[in-house]
Design a protein around this motif. Structure first.
Motif, short mmCIF file in Angstrom:
data_model
loop_
_atom_site.label_atom_id
_atom_site.label_comp_id
_atom_site.label_asym_id
_atom_site.label_seq_id
_atom_site.Cartn_x
_atom_site.Cartn_y
_atom_site.Cartn_z
N GLN A 172 -87.54 -33.19 -30.46
CA GLN A 172 -88.03 -34.46 -29.94
C GLN A 172 -86.90 -35.47 -29.83
O GLN A 172 -86.01 -35.53 -30.69
CB GLN A 172 -89.13 -35.01 -30.86
N THR A 173 -86.94 -36.26 -28.77
CA THR A 173 -85.92 -37.28 -28.58
C THR A 173 -86.11 -38.40 -29.59
O THR A 173 -87.22 -38.66 -30.06
CB THR A 173 -86.01 -37.87 -27.16
N TRP A 176 -81.59 -37.15 -30.88
CA TRP A 176 -82.76 -36.35 -31.20
C TRP A 176 -83.17 -36.53 -32.66
O TRP A 176 -82.33 -36.88 -33.51
CB TRP A 176 -82.45 -34.86 -30.96
N PRO A 226 -86.70 -42.07 -30.44
CA PRO A 226 -87.39 -43.08 -29.63
C PRO A 226 -86.55 -44.35 -29.45
O PRO A 226 -85.57 -44.59 -30.15
CB PRO A 226 -88.65 -43.37 -30.45
N ARG A 258 -89.86 -35.01 -23.74
CA ARG A 258 -90.93 -35.98 -23.80
C ARG A 258 -92.23 -35.41 -23.20
O ARG A 258 -93.33 -35.68 -23.69
CB ARG A 258 -90.51 -37.26 -23.08
N TRP A 259 -92.10 -34.63 -22.14
CA TRP A 259 -93.27 -33.99 -21.52
C TRP A 259 -93.91 -32.98 -22.48
O TRP A 259 -95.13 -32.96 -22.62
CB TRP A 259 -92.82 -33.31 -20.23
N GLU A 263 -93.71 -32.98 -25.74
CA GLU A 263 -94.34 -33.73 -26.84
C GLU A 263 -95.69 -34.28 -26.40
O GLU A 263 -96.68 -34.22 -27.15
CB GLU A 263 -93.42 -34.86 -27.28
#
Length: 299
Positions: free
Chosen positions: A78-79, A97, A81, A67-68, A70
């Motif tokens: 990317q995780t 992911w 959401p 997240r950091w 991104e």
């Protein structure tokens, strides 16, 4: 039922439980890979990752790092959401992911590109990213090397102690940065639009950037997995040759030992891999000639 199939059955069970808790439907999921972690593809371009036991802290950090990155516009996995993750089931962490877009394997150049972006970032301030531990889980992997003899395991434990002492005596190098922690070519891919994307963020931490650079040097000069020209391209892109640094041999030896311990753990679960571990041990003991060595990849 084999140990491998036992592990797969357990991973499926954990996936189903965690998915229900996350409000996801695991129906139609397919196993992508069963190795250090189990990766599943769920409908809707969701990838679930089931860790080995005891990795909840590492999974929390990996989610935070993703997240950091991104938020800082650094291309990386990317995780998914709107999920409070990781979710722990029976001591194992599950994370979700976004599936990667069409991509191709990384190259020395794309690894250098990705590392330049990462190493240039100031450390995060909203979570503790931790310090690099190049020896994480090695003792456990040696203990799990059940297909090796006790003298072999004793040698590995002794060698681990020696490497730790050498690491404490590293000479001064580049300023410490956020490092990937496992920055080999397999952990960077290039998307069809030319973006270099970082994968496998669980070892991201603060440490010497030389640790990340050593992985590509090992790929070139220990394993001959890339050419000298490829390595020169890597150096030209990053603007630093780690092999010229006095501490390089220590980091190289630690990286080679990590690869050997990983193979030893795999052989403990799949005895057919034992010969590969014995080959790697012979190389480390100077019983198999000079580098480069021909090592066969293990899952």
């Amino acid at each position: 039922m084999t140990q491998t199939s036992n592990a797969e059955t357990a991973a499926w069970s954990i996936l189903e439980t965690a998915s229900r808790r996350a409000g996801l439907d695991p129906s139609g999921a397919e196993l992508m890979r069963l190795g250090e972690n189990a990766l599943f593809r769920l409908p809707g371009s969701i990838v679930a990752r089931v860790s080995r036991p005891g990795q909840l802290t590492a999974a929390k950090r990996e989610v935070a790092v993703a997240r950091w990155l991104e938020a800082n516009h650094v291309p990386a996995v990317q995780t998914w959401p709107d999920i409070d993750q990781p979710i722990e089931v029976d001591g194992q962490a599950v994370t979700w992911w976004k599936e990667l877009p069409p991509h191709r394997p990384g190259t020395a150049f794309t690894v250098a590109t990705a590392l330049c972006r990462l190493h240039d970032l100031p450390p995060p301030t909203d979570f503790d990213i931790g310090r690099l531990d190049p020896f994480v889980r090695l003792s456990e992997r040696i203990d799990r090397a059940s297909t090796l003899t006790e003298p072999d395991r004793i040698w590995m434990r002794t060698h681990l102690i020696e490497l730790k002492a050498r690491y404490e005596e590293l000479p001064k190098g580049l300023p410490e940065t956020v490092v990937h922690g496992d920055a080999w070519i397999g952990n960077v891919v290039t998307t069809d639009d030319g973006e270099a994307v970082l994968l496998d963020l669980e070892r991201c931490s603060i440490g010497p950037p030389e640790w990340d650079l050593t992985s590509t040097a090992v790929k070139a000069f220990t394993l001959a997995g890339i050419t000298a020209d490829d390595y020169n391209t890597f150096v030209g892109m990053y603007k630093h040759d780690v092999t010229a640094w006095p501490g390089f041999e220590t980091l190289r030896d630690i990286r080679e030992f990590r690869m050997t311990c990983m193979a030893a753990q795999v052989a403990g679960e799949n005895p057919h891999r034992r010969d590969e571990v014995l080959l790697r041990l012979a190389c480390l003991r100077d019983e198999h000639g000079p580098r480069p060595w021909t090592w066969t990849a293990v899952p």
